[in-house]
Design a protein around this motif. Structure first.
Motif, PDB file in Angstrom:
ATOM      1  N   ASN A   1       0.824  -1.203   0.000  1.00  0.00           N
ATOM      2  CA  ASN A   1       0.000   0.000   0.000  1.00  0.00           C
ATOM      3  C   ASN A   1       0.863   1.260   0.000  1.00  0.00           C
TER       4      ASN A   1
ATOM      5  N   PHE B   1       2.383   1.474  -3.804  1.00  0.00           N
ATOM      6  CA  PHE B   1       1.558   2.012  -4.892  1.00  0.00           C
ATOM      7  C   PHE B   1       1.228   3.479  -4.646  1.00  0.00           C
TER       8      PHE B   1
ATOM      9  N   SER C   1       0.293   5.815   2.783  1.00  0.00           N
ATOM     10  CA  SER C   1      -0.286   4.613   2.191  1.00  0.00           C
ATOM     11  C   SER C   1      -1.754   4.825   1.855  1.00  0.00           C
ATOM     12  N   GLY C   2      -2.150   6.049   1.637  1.00  0.00           N
ATOM     13  CA  GLY C   2      -3.560   6.325   1.379  1.00  0.00           C
ATOM     14  C   GLY C   2      -3.896   6.452  -0.091  1.00  0.00           C
TER      15      GLY C   2
ATOM     16  N   PHE D   1      -4.176   9.953  -4.125  1.00  0.00           N
ATOM     17  CA  PHE D   1      -5.299  10.872  -4.043  1.00  0.00           C
ATOM     18  C   PHE D   1      -5.804  11.015  -2.609  1.00  0.00           C
TER      19      PHE D   1
ATOM     20  N   TYR E   1      -7.847   9.919  -0.079  1.00  0.00           N
ATOM     21  CA  TYR E   1      -9.206  10.250   0.349  1.00  0.00           C
ATOM     22  C   TYR E   1      -9.361  10.168   1.865  1.00  0.00           C
ATOM     23  N   PRO E   2      -9.927  11.196   2.513  1.00  0.00           N
ATOM     24  CA  PRO E   2     -10.438  10.993   3.855  1.00  0.00           C
ATOM     25  C   PRO E   2     -11.746  10.237   3.752  1.00  0.00           C
TER      26      PRO E   2
ATOM     27  N   LEU F   1     -10.235   7.766   5.238  1.00  0.00           N
ATOM     28  CA  LEU F   1      -9.132   6.825   5.391  1.00  0.00           C
ATOM     29  C   LEU F   1      -7.857   7.540   5.838  1.00  0.00           C
TER      30      LEU F   1
ATOM     31  N   PHE G   1      -7.888   6.834  11.078  1.00  0.00           N
ATOM     32  CA  PHE G   1      -7.638   5.656  10.241  1.00  0.00           C
ATOM     33  C   PHE G   1      -6.230   5.626   9.669  1.00  0.00           C
TER      34      PHE G   1
ATOM     35  N   ARG H   1      -5.719  -0.965  -6.708  1.00  0.00           N
ATOM     36  CA  ARG H   1      -5.126  -0.779  -5.384  1.00  0.00           C
ATOM     37  C   ARG H   1      -5.287  -2.010  -4.499  1.00  0.00           C
TER      38      ARG H   1
END
Lengths: 324, 846
Positions: free
Chosen positions: B83, B86, B155-156, B159, B161-162, B164, B169, B470
């Motif tokens: 994660n 990528f 590792s999000g 882009f 996104y919240p 996450l 998180f 992903r």
């Protein structure tokens, strides 16, 4: 009644259970047609560009001359795209409109699906309006419109069943409604399609489309009294379940286990897979998952129960396999 | 306005020491002092090399991805490592390679292409490079040191996104690394955009009317304006997410009146133009290469320019196509679907223009031509799948699947990387002692083209068979095994092709100033003139789109110094400033040479952001002050005083100082204010959007804080405006000290105005972490604070210079720029008051 639920069903080959080009629902069927036309059309346009380029470089002088003016730009760059794009857009908007209108008619069944890291919490109502919880395996009657009400308990997830419909996201604070219909009885596979961290890759699910009578029976059995474990090891397994504190996170209707942190296990034994379609629902897989859950679903909330002995794990697996 | 000469105006031979003096003035510092160099060619070489290095590093991450995904249930990488891999692959490719690479090409080539000696703000360009290089290397280092020792890489996803990526998180510092890490990238990109806009519009060779400007310059101009309007949206979103992570301001938290989709709107409002920001300059490169390889002018130049401008505009209206599956109503989706399909038209116009150009001559099959042909195929295929995903029903299947991974690589790799390789093979002879090897280039092309298609074509199939993006692994038996294995094989072939290129480049490229391999292709545009550290020896009058073809003697005449500016009449580095449309010479700009202040500014800027990530707040603050001090020292040395009129050759006399809207720094200030305005508009969107999401959080007329503080703030703004007017009037009468006092008091009044407003909200008990509404109100104060801070610092700076006599009624440039900035701040402040105090009263629930 719920044993061997999928026995005798027309078994779709694995690869066809999850394929946008092998549709078994109305939305997916329309999109598949659109896809095929666009693919063929796109390929032809690409071929045209290649041919024109080849002519431009290698063609006879008169053909090159014909291509070398601004008209090539006007026809190829404006006229042709405007016409084809307009037609395509119209078809696409028409398809969208059709899907919207179909979804406006009420559904025969509504199921709440809440995305969690990394499993699916399901909430049904039975014929008497009583609620019951399930997890990870969505059971529906074949041939009727079903609404999935999509929500999230934590981060953004997305429900995608390629063989049936397009995907729709689960966004915290919102409820999205996904309309589907399975036209053939069988098993359809889906997967979470919005990166949700950690074990996103292991957040699959299956949708089982049953004949209407079978579905009615399945639904009626949700609140049926729990049977006693069939044999000795399953009975011992029940003790292990209680002693290890599984009820703090999991629910088994009709017992003391009423936890809601993890998936409902009331009918675990009847499911085809465990751990959100990550492992087949076999005795050994169940034992392995309990002992080493972090290997299968890294970063999930389920701690590995490595302190249980081999026998205990085997008994527990037997107990869980009997929960139907 | 005297007409420009059509024959060289200067006599040859030139005076003997003229060239020597020019070389001395433009000399590049030797040894390790080269880091202080500001020549666009030197900075350009570093820039291109650094961007390409990041391409290779992110490419290695891609190889890791493909090795992990070659087989089902892959065990090469854990999910945590994958994660991060990528996420870094995407982030490094998009932010540390793609945009910097095209910016680097602009820095390296634009001045020469336009007939200028350098970019208009040489230290700004160098600063942009160093901030990017230092910050990028440390940020990339996070993946190795981070994941090995601290798990600190983001590792999000690229882009992010919240929810996450919010604190709950993503509790580790990886997300902060990303958010603050791209802070310096954003600054670097904007600094570059300022350079490019002013350079393209104001420093072209005399006679180079916009309609005669090379297409690459057009694309860089549009690229720069797109950065100005698109980047602020992601700047705002990263600020908001960092505030949420660090202080709990709930912009994206649905339980408190925030919304996860706010991030998506802001991010994609940037993210969609971003891909055209990446593609347009590459298309511009193709428009330069094809005519040379065919030995015929570009067919449909005006149509191409119109198409490029259309893409620039349209691309801002497409962003929701990244959100087709979020549950947004169908009517909106239909609009964005139509717009997304429409943008294919200007791209198609360019493709057919290139075909027509190839048909109008004879294409030489060089390595550069092959990469152009590869680009045509790959990009067209990607554009066609782009039309497919613009159709909402299809996108509902394809979104977030490997079909999109295929699409995005076809358009980005096809649309930018293939032209980049073509550009290397084409332009290397202009900047290096050796050209690249044609033979190696053809091998590299074959491996890259074949490898790329084998790698990415099967992904369309895997995606339609249900493989989401992903995912660190996948189960066997779903039909994904075959495509993945084939993709991995293709990726390895692709990597081999790139390795062939790298070996060739290392063996052959020898960057130089003055003894380059030369015009091996017999091209037509000015970057092919013989050049040295001072670019071309003299600045020609341009009367054609391909000046070297129109006038075969031009190269020799320029080299002999027979055109304008063959020497350095003021004894400093100079270039001619011309009018924006017709390129009439207006004045002679003096440029700065090498120095340390911009380097230290870059080091401190990068350190500031990186230390904030590591939560070393005091140290970060100290570095911030260091950056500020460096900036002030840097700025102190700008704005040389008027040196009267000088003769630039052939009797053409030009002034050496310009003030008011004619000055190049006035233009730069306007660009900066456009950025600030775009940031403000993004903010207004965020405010109004959160209101639509959670209107119950908005106070309504009776629950608002009492208007006293707001009225006080308004009054203070008016007073500050009066002081601004006073300063300008006083300065016009050369009453410098009085003007300084007006400036000082005016900026203090501005700061007090904004403080009063913030105090008002604080006293009313409003606290940012409580709700989305509160957070977005305090975000307004933060944005006001940023701009007010800039005005205060600039005001004190200008006041000091006024007092010292370095700013006068004639030497007004700094005061003019202060006035622009200050007026903008007053306007933004007034609008902020109207929004945060007026809007809730307007919607009026009680």
């Amino acid at each position: 009644m719920t044993e061997g639920m999928t026995d005798g069903m027309t078994n779709l080959p694995d690869a066809a259970m999850m394929n946008a080009l092998a549709p078994h629902g109305p939305e997916a069927t329309q999109v598949a047609t659109l896809t095929q036309v666009m693919t063929v059309g796109g390929a032809l346009i690409l071929l045209l560009v290649c041919v024109l380029t080849a002519v431009a470089i290698l063609g006879p002088r008169s053909w090159k001359r014909a291509l070398s003016g601004r008209d090539t730009v006007r026809w190829g760059g404006f006229a042709f795209p405007i016409v084809t794009l307009a037609a395509l857009l119209f078809w696409s908007l028409w398809t969208m409109r059709g899907t919207e209108r179909a979804a406006a008619a009420p559904a025969a069944l509504t199921i709440s699906v809440v995305g969690e890291q990394w499993w699916w919490r399901l909430d049904y109502r039975d014929a008497q309006g009583r609620r019951f919880a399930e997890a990870n395996e969505i059971v529906v009657p074949v041939g009727v419109d079903v609404d999935l009400l999509l929500e999230s308990a934590d981060v953004i997830h997305s429900v995608w069943l390629p063989s049936l419909a397009g995907k729709l996201d689960m966004i915290p604070g919102r409820t999205n409604r996904l309309r589907l219909r399975a036209d053939r009885p069988g098993v359809y596979r889906g997967q979470c399609a919005e990166y949700c961290g950690g074990s996103h890759a292991r957040m699959g699910f299956e949708l089982i489309a049953l004949a209407p009578d079978d579905f009615a029976a399945w639904r009626a059995a949700a609140h049926a009294p729990r049977r006693e474990p069939a044999d000795e090891d399953a009975r011992r397994g029940r003790e292990v379940f209680a002693a290890a504190g599984c009820g703090a996170c999991h629910t088994v209707r009709g017992t003391d286990a009423q936890g809601r942190v993890g998936p409902d296990l009331t009918r675990l034994g009847a499911r085809r897979h465990i751990a959100a379609a990550s492992l087949p629902n076999t005795h050994d897989a169940r034992a392995r998952f309990v002992a080493r859950s972090q290997e299968v679903k890294p970063q999930s909330l389920m701690p590995p129960f490595a302190f249980l002995t081999e026998t205990q794990l085997s008994d527990l697996a037997a107990y869980l396999g009997g929960l139907k | 306005m005297t007409a420009l000469p059509l024959e060289p105006p200067n006599e040859a031979p030139r005076p003997p020491d003229e060239l020597a003096k020019l070389e001395e003035i433009w000399a590049v510092p030797r040894g390790w002092r080269i880091v202080t160099a500001v020549n666009n060619n030197i900075v350009g070489y570093f820039y291109v090399a650094t961007a390409f290095l990041f391409f290779l590093l992110a490419g290695l991450l891609a190889v890791l991805i493909r090795l992990q995904l070659a087989f089902p249930d892959g065990k090469l990488l854990s999910e945590a490592t994958y994660n991060q891999v990528f996420t870094m692959h995407g982030t490094v490719m998009m932010f540390l390679f793609a945009v910097p690479a095209v910016e680097a090409a602009g820095v390296l080539m634009l001045p020469q292409m336009l007939g200028a000696r350098d970019l208009p703000f040489p230290r700004l360009g160098a600063y942009a490079f160093w901030a990017y290089a230092i910050g990028g290397v440390v940020f990339f280092g996070s993946i190795f040191f981070g994941s090995i020792f601290f798990g600190a890489s983001p590792s999000g996803g690229w882009f992010m996104y919240p929810p996450l990526t919010n604190q709950r998180f993503s509790p580790d510092i990886g997300a902060d690394f990303w958010l603050l890490g791209i802070g310096f990238i954003e600054i670097s990109a904007i600094a570059g955009a300022i350079e490019i806009i002013v350079g393209v519009l104001r420093t072209r060779a005399p006679g180079m009317h916009l309609s005669r400007m090379p297409v690459f310059a057009w694309t860089m101009l549009i690229f720069a304006w797109m950065i100005v309007f698109a980047f602020p949206a992601v700047i705002l979103s990263t600020i908001l997410l960092e505030l949420e992570r660090a202080f709990g301001w709930p912009f994206f938290d649905a339980t408190k009146g925030g919304d996860a989709l706010l991030w998506q709107h802001l991010f994609w409002f940037f993210g969609h133009p971003e891909v055209y920001i990446i593609f347009l300059p590459a298309a511009g490169m193709v428009s330069m290469i094809v005519p040379t390889m065919v030995r015929a002018p570009l067919v449909g130049y005006r149509l191409i320019v119109a198409a490029l401008i259309a893409v620039g505009f349209f691309s801002f209206g497409l962003w929701v196509h990244h959100m087709f599956t979020t549950g947004i109503p169908a009517v909106s989706l239909g609009f964005f679907s139509a717009a997304s399909a429409a943008v294919a038209i200007p791209s198609g116009v360019q493709i057919f223009a290139w075909i027509a150009t190839m048909a109008s001559g004879r294409l030489r099959m060089t390595a550069a031509s092959l990469f152009v042909l590869g680009f045509l195929f790959v990009f067209t295929l990607g554009g066609l799948t782009g039309v497919m995903v613009a159709m909402v029903p299809f996108d509902r299947q394809a979104h977030d699947s490997y079909f999109i991974v295929a699409h995005l690589h076809y358009v980005l790799f096809g649309g930018m990387v293939f032209p980049l390789f073509a550009a290397f093979y084409y332009w290397t002879p202009a900047f290096s002692r050796n050209a690249l090897s044609e033979r190696a280039g053809k091998w590299a092309f074959a491996l890259i083209f074949i490898g790329f298609n084998i790698a990415f074509l099967p992904m369309h199939v895997a995606g339609l068979r249900g493989m989401p993006r992903r995912v660190y692994t996948y189960p066997s038996g779903l039909g994904w095994d075959g495509p993945n294995l084939i993709s991995t094989a293709g990726a390895l072939i692709l990597a081999t092709g790139i390795a062939v290129f790298v070996v060739d480049a290392v063996r052959k490229i020898r960057p130089t100033l003055g003894d380059s391999a030369g015009d091996v292709w017999k091209a037509g545009t000015l970057e092919w003139l013989p050049n040295g550290a001072y670019a071309a020896r003299s600045v020609p009058v341009v009367t054609d789109r391909e000046p070297l073809w129109a006038r075969p003697t031009l190269a020799r005449e320029v080299e002999e110094g027979r055109w304008f500016l063959p020497g350095a009449p003021t004894g400093r580095r100079e270039t001619i400033v011309t009018s924006p449309v017709e390129a009439h010479p207006q004045y002679l700009m003096r440029l700065t040479g090498p120095g340390w202040s911009h380097v230290s500014a870059a080091v401190f800027t990068a350190a500031f952001f990186l230390l904030l990530t590591a939560k070393a707040v005091w140290l970060a603050g100290a570095c911030g002050l260091g950056a500020l001090a460096s900036l002030l020292i840097w700025a102190w040395r700008t704005d040389p005083s008027d040196a009267g009129e000088v003769d630039v050759g052939g009797g053409l006399k030009l002034p050496t100082y310009a003030s008011g809207p004619r000055a190049h720094s006035w233009w730069a200030t306007v660009v900066v204010l456009s950025v600030a305005g775009a940031l403000w508009f993004s903010y207004v969107f965020a405010y109004l959007y959160l209101w639509t999401v959670a209107p119950s959080n908005w106070p309504g007329a009776t629950a608002m804080p009492s208007p006293e503080r707001a009225l006080l703030a308004g009054a203070l703004l008016l007073a500050s405006g009066a002081a601004l007017t006073a300063m300008r009037v006083l300065l016009a009468r050369d009453r410098r000290v009085a003007a300084a006092i007006a400036a000082l008091s005016g900026v203090v009044l501005l700061a007090l105005a904004l403080g009063a407003d913030a105090l008002g909200h604080w006293e009313s008990g409003l606290r940012a972490p409580r709700s989305g509404y509160a957070a977005v109100v305090y975000a307004s104060h933060l944005l006001q604070g940023q701009i007010a801070g800039a005005v205060v610092v600039t005001g004190v700076f200008v006041a000091l210079r006024l007092a010292l006599g370095l700013v006068t009624a004639r030497r007004r440039v700094m005061a003019d720029n202060l006035a622009l900035l200050w007026a903008y701040a007053l306007g933004q402040g007034a609008l902020a008051l109207l929004l945060t105090h007026g809007f809730p009263r307007l919607i009026g629930k009680g």
